[in-house]
Design a protein around this motif. Sequence first.
Motif, PDB file in Angstrom:
ATOM      1  N   ARG A 268     -20.395  -2.962 120.224  1.00 10.96           N
ATOM      2  CA  ARG A 268     -19.767  -2.495 121.457  1.00 10.96           C
ATOM      3  C   ARG A 268     -20.468  -3.060 122.689  1.00 10.96           C
ATOM      4  O   ARG A 268     -19.812  -3.373 123.688  1.00 10.96           O
ATOM      5  CB  ARG A 268     -19.760  -0.966 121.511  1.00 10.96           C
ATOM      6  N   ASN A 269     -21.780  -3.222 122.612  1.00 11.42           N
ATOM      7  CA  ASN A 269     -22.501  -3.827 123.733  1.00 11.42           C
ATOM      8  C   ASN A 269     -22.004  -5.239 124.016  1.00 11.42           C
ATOM      9  O   ASN A 269     -21.891  -5.651 125.182  1.00 11.42           O
ATOM     10  CB  ASN A 269     -24.007  -3.850 123.450  1.00 11.42           C
ATOM     11  N   TYR A 270     -21.719  -6.003 122.964  1.00 11.64           N
ATOM     12  CA  TYR A 270     -21.178  -7.347 123.150  1.00 11.64           C
ATOM     13  C   TYR A 270     -19.761  -7.286 123.734  1.00 11.64           C
ATOM     14  O   TYR A 270     -19.424  -7.993 124.680  1.00 11.64           O
ATOM     15  CB  TYR A 270     -21.120  -8.109 121.816  1.00 11.64           C
ATOM     16  N   TRP A 271     -18.943  -6.454 123.130  1.00 10.70           N
ATOM     17  CA  TRP A 271     -17.531  -6.414 123.519  1.00 10.70           C
ATOM     18  C   TRP A 271     -17.338  -5.811 124.909  1.00 10.70           C
ATOM     19  O   TRP A 271     -16.344  -6.123 125.578  1.00 10.70           O
ATOM     20  CB  TRP A 271     -16.721  -5.651 122.485  1.00 10.70           C
ATOM     21  N   ASN A 272     -18.277  -4.965 125.332  1.00 12.85           N
ATOM     22  CA  ASN A 272     -18.158  -4.380 126.665  1.00 12.85           C
ATOM     23  C   ASN A 272     -18.298  -5.423 127.773  1.00 12.85           C
ATOM     24  O   ASN A 272     -17.939  -5.164 128.928  1.00 12.85           O
ATOM     25  CB  ASN A 272     -19.214  -3.284 126.867  1.00 12.85           C
ATOM     26  N   GLU A 273     -18.832  -6.584 127.439  1.00 12.88           N
ATOM     27  CA  GLU A 273     -18.961  -7.652 128.427  1.00 12.88           C
ATOM     28  C   GLU A 273     -17.629  -8.364 128.662  1.00 12.88           C
ATOM     29  O   GLU A 273     -17.505  -9.192 129.575  1.00 12.88           O
ATOM     30  CB  GLU A 273     -20.026  -8.657 127.976  1.00 12.88           C
ATOM     31  N   ARG A 274     -16.638  -8.054 127.849  1.00 15.36           N
ATOM     32  CA  ARG A 274     -15.314  -8.663 127.984  1.00 15.36           C
ATOM     33  C   ARG A 274     -14.396  -7.754 128.799  1.00 15.36           C
ATOM     34  O   ARG A 274     -14.604  -6.546 128.884  1.00 15.36           O
ATOM     35  CB  ARG A 274     -14.706  -8.894 126.589  1.00 15.36           C
ATOM     36  N   GLU A 275     -13.368  -8.348 129.369  1.00 17.65           N
ATOM     37  CA  GLU A 275     -12.364  -7.548 130.067  1.00 17.65           C
ATOM     38  C   GLU A 275     -11.620  -6.682 129.061  1.00 17.65           C
ATOM     39  O   GLU A 275     -11.431  -7.056 127.909  1.00 17.65           O
ATOM     40  CB  GLU A 275     -11.366  -8.454 130.783  1.00 17.65           C
ATOM     41  N   GLY A 276     -11.184  -5.528 129.511  1.00 16.16           N
ATOM     42  CA  GLY A 276     -10.438  -4.641 128.628  1.00 16.16           C
ATOM     43  C   GLY A 276     -11.187  -3.353 128.367  1.00 16.16           C
ATOM     44  O   GLY A 276     -12.138  -3.003 129.069  1.00 16.16           O
ATOM     45  N   THR A 277     -10.769  -2.635 127.337  1.00 14.13           N
ATOM     46  CA  THR A 277     -11.379  -1.358 126.979  1.00 14.13           C
ATOM     47  C   THR A 277     -11.932  -1.414 125.561  1.00 14.13           C
ATOM     48  O   THR A 277     -11.354  -2.041 124.679  1.00 14.13           O
ATOM     49  CB  THR A 277     -10.359  -0.209 127.076  1.00 14.13           C
ATOM     50  N   THR A 278     -13.057  -0.763 125.367  1.00 12.07           N
ATOM     51  CA  THR A 278     -13.703  -0.688 124.060  1.00 12.07           C
ATOM     52  C   THR A 278     -13.949   0.774 123.737  1.00 12.07           C
ATOM     53  O   THR A 278     -14.453   1.516 124.578  1.00 12.07           O
ATOM     54  CB  THR A 278     -15.042  -1.452 124.067  1.00 12.07           C
ATOM     55  N   TRP A 279     -13.576   1.193 122.530  1.00 12.55           N
ATOM     56  CA  TRP A 279     -13.755   2.601 122.180  1.00 12.55           C
ATOM     57  C   TRP A 279     -14.069   2.756 120.702  1.00 12.55           C
ATOM     58  O   TRP A 279     -13.655   1.963 119.880  1.00 12.55           O
ATOM     59  CB  TRP A 279     -12.545   3.440 122.572  1.00 12.55           C
ATOM     60  N   LEU A 280     -14.843   3.793 120.432  1.00 11.51           N
ATOM     61  CA  LEU A 280     -15.241   4.138 119.064  1.00 11.51           C
ATOM     62  C   LEU A 280     -14.376   5.275 118.550  1.00 11.51           C
ATOM     63  O   LEU A 280     -14.106   6.244 119.257  1.00 11.51           O
ATOM     64  CB  LEU A 280     -16.706   4.553 119.015  1.00 11.51           C
ATOM     65  N   THR A 281     -13.944   5.165 117.308  1.00 13.04           N
ATOM     66  CA  THR A 281     -13.199   6.235 116.661  1.00 13.04           C
ATOM     67  C   THR A 281     -13.575   6.234 115.179  1.00 13.04           C
ATOM     68  O   THR A 281     -14.610   5.679 114.804  1.00 13.04           O
ATOM     69  CB  THR A 281     -11.680   6.065 116.892  1.00 13.04           C
ATOM     70  N   THR A 282     -12.760   6.854 114.364  1.00 15.47           N
ATOM     71  CA  THR A 282     -13.015   6.907 112.919  1.00 15.47           C
ATOM     72  C   THR A 282     -11.697   6.676 112.176  1.00 15.47           C
ATOM     73  O   THR A 282     -10.626   6.710 112.765  1.00 15.47           O
ATOM     74  CB  THR A 282     -13.569   8.280 112.488  1.00 15.47           C
ATOM     75  N   THR A 283     -11.816   6.462 110.873  1.00 12.87           N
ATOM     76  CA  THR A 283     -10.618   6.442 110.036  1.00 12.87           C
ATOM     77  C   THR A 283     -10.140   7.875 109.809  1.00 12.87           C
ATOM     78  O   THR A 283     -10.879   8.838 110.009  1.00 12.87           O
ATOM     79  CB  THR A 283     -10.902   5.784 108.680  1.00 12.87           C
ATOM     80  N   ARG A 284      -8.883   7.990 109.391  1.00 12.95           N
ATOM     81  CA  ARG A 284      -8.307   9.285 109.020  1.00 12.95           C
ATOM     82  C   ARG A 284      -7.660   9.158 107.656  1.00 12.95           C
ATOM     83  O   ARG A 284      -7.029   8.143 107.346  1.00 12.95           O
ATOM     84  CB  ARG A 284      -7.257   9.713 110.055  1.00 12.95           C
ATOM     85  N   THR A 285      -7.788  10.195 106.841  1.00 14.05           N
ATOM     86  CA  THR A 285      -7.212  10.164 105.500  1.00 14.05           C
ATOM     87  C   THR A 285      -6.094  11.179 105.315  1.00 14.05           C
ATOM     88  O   THR A 285      -5.469  11.222 104.246  1.00 14.05           O
ATOM     89  CB  THR A 285      -8.291  10.422 104.439  1.00 14.05           C
ATOM     90  N   ASP A 286      -5.804  11.979 106.330  1.00  9.66           N
ATOM     91  CA  ASP A 286      -4.822  13.049 106.164  1.00  9.66           C
ATOM     92  C   ASP A 286      -3.395  12.612 106.492  1.00  9.66           C
ATOM     93  O   ASP A 286      -2.431  13.137 105.946  1.00  9.66           O
ATOM     94  CB  ASP A 286      -5.196  14.273 107.018  1.00  9.66           C
ATOM     95  N   GLY A 287      -3.221  11.677 107.407  1.00 10.83           N
ATOM     96  CA  GLY A 287      -1.893  11.188 107.714  1.00 10.83           C
ATOM     97  C   GLY A 287      -1.114  12.055 108.678  1.00 10.83           C
ATOM     98  O   GLY A 287      -1.664  12.911 109.374  1.00 10.83           O
ATOM     99  N   ALA A 288       0.199  11.820 108.716  1.00  8.65           N
ATOM    100  CA  ALA A 288       1.081  12.509 109.658  1.00  8.65           C
ATOM    101  C   ALA A 288       1.402  13.918 109.169  1.00  8.65           C
ATOM    102  O   ALA A 288       1.371  14.202 107.975  1.00  8.65           O
ATOM    103  CB  ALA A 288       2.367  11.705 109.835  1.00  8.65           C
ATOM    104  N   ARG A 289       1.771  14.784 110.146  1.00 12.08           N
ATOM    105  CA  ARG A 289       2.059  16.169 109.779  1.00 12.08           C
ATOM    106  C   ARG A 289       2.889  16.824 110.875  1.00 12.08           C
ATOM    107  O   ARG A 289       2.872  16.399 112.026  1.00 12.08           O
ATOM    108  CB  ARG A 289       0.771  16.967 109.582  1.00 12.08           C
ATOM    109  N   THR A 290       3.598  17.880 110.509  1.00  9.91           N
ATOM    110  CA  THR A 290       4.275  18.699 111.511  1.00  9.91           C
ATOM    111  C   THR A 290       3.261  19.667 112.128  1.00  9.91           C
ATOM    112  O   THR A 290       2.249  19.997 111.509  1.00  9.91           O
ATOM    113  CB  THR A 290       5.429  19.488 110.894  1.00  9.91           C
TER     114      THR A 290
END
Length: 291
Positions: A268-290
Motif C-alpha cells: 500500500r505504501n508503494y501504491w499510495n504514491e500513484r493517483e487514485g484510491t488504495t484500500w484494504l479489505t478482506t475476502t468474504r465466504t458467505d455471499g449474497a443474502r436477503t
Amino acid sequence: MQAQGRAVALGAGTVLNALATGTGSAFAIDAETTATVTLDDTSGVDGDVDGAPEADTRLVERCVELVIEQFGDGEGGHVHTESDVPMAAGLKSSSAAANATVLATFDALGVDVGDDSDAAVSRVDACRLGVRAAREAGVTVTGAFDDASASMLGGVTVTDNVDDELRRRDERDWDVLVWTPPERAFSAEAPVDRCERVAPMADLVAELALDGRYGEAMTVNGLAFSAALGFPTDPAVEAMPHVAGVSLSGTGPSVVAVGERSALEQVRNYWNEREGTTWLTTTRTDGARTI
C-alpha cells in the motif's frame, strides 16, 4: 398491492479473466451492494442508483423483469441500489447489483432462495438470472458468471462462462489490497480480440486455478491481461515479492492483491504514491443474502 424486498451482494476481484477462453475465476471481497425492490400493480419497472442520478439502470430493471416473468404475476415496480463497490472499476459492481436485485425481487415475491433442498430456487440459479439480465442489457461480453458466482456464493469460484457452469468453489481467508486509478473501464467496451490473443496464458491460469493455486493464477492473469488491455504492469511488479497473488481485476483499471495484511500494508505504501484510491479489505465466504 405493494411488497418490498431487500438484499445485499458482494463485489469481487479477478483470478482469471474469461474474455480469452470463456473460463473465468473470481473471489468475493468485503464490499457490498444493497438493492431495495418495491413491487406494485403499476406496469413497467424503473430504477435508480443512490448518488448517481445519471447511472444506467437497464441491468437492475431487467433483473426485476426476469424474476417477475418467471415467478410473479405481472407486477411492476421500482428498484433502488446503493453500493460500496465503485462502478466501472473492475470490481464487479454490475454482478453485485444484479445479484442483490434478483434476491430482493424474490424476497418481495415471497419466494425462498437458498442452498438447501427445501428452497424454491437455488442461489446458483438465481445468479444465472442476473447473468442473463446482464447479457440482455448489454453490460457484459462474457455474461460474467465467474464474477456473479463469486458475488452470490462467496469464496473463490472457477466457472465455464459459456454454459454458466460452476467448475470449482473454495473458501480462502485473505486480506485484500485494492488500488483503483481515477479512470474507468466498462466491460462491454473491452477489446475482445486482443484478449483472445493471450488464450494460451489463460489456459495456464485455468489449470492453476482448477488446481487451487489461486495466487499464482492471479499473477499470471494480471500480467497477461494488463498487456492485452494496455494497463501498466508496474503495480503488479511492485507487489509480487510481498503477496500471494496480484492481478488486474476484470477489464481494469483496478489492481487487486491478496496475502498477509502486514505485507499488503507495505505494498500500500508503494501504491499510495500513484493517483487514485488504495484500500484494504478482506475476502468474504458467505455471499449474497436477503436482509
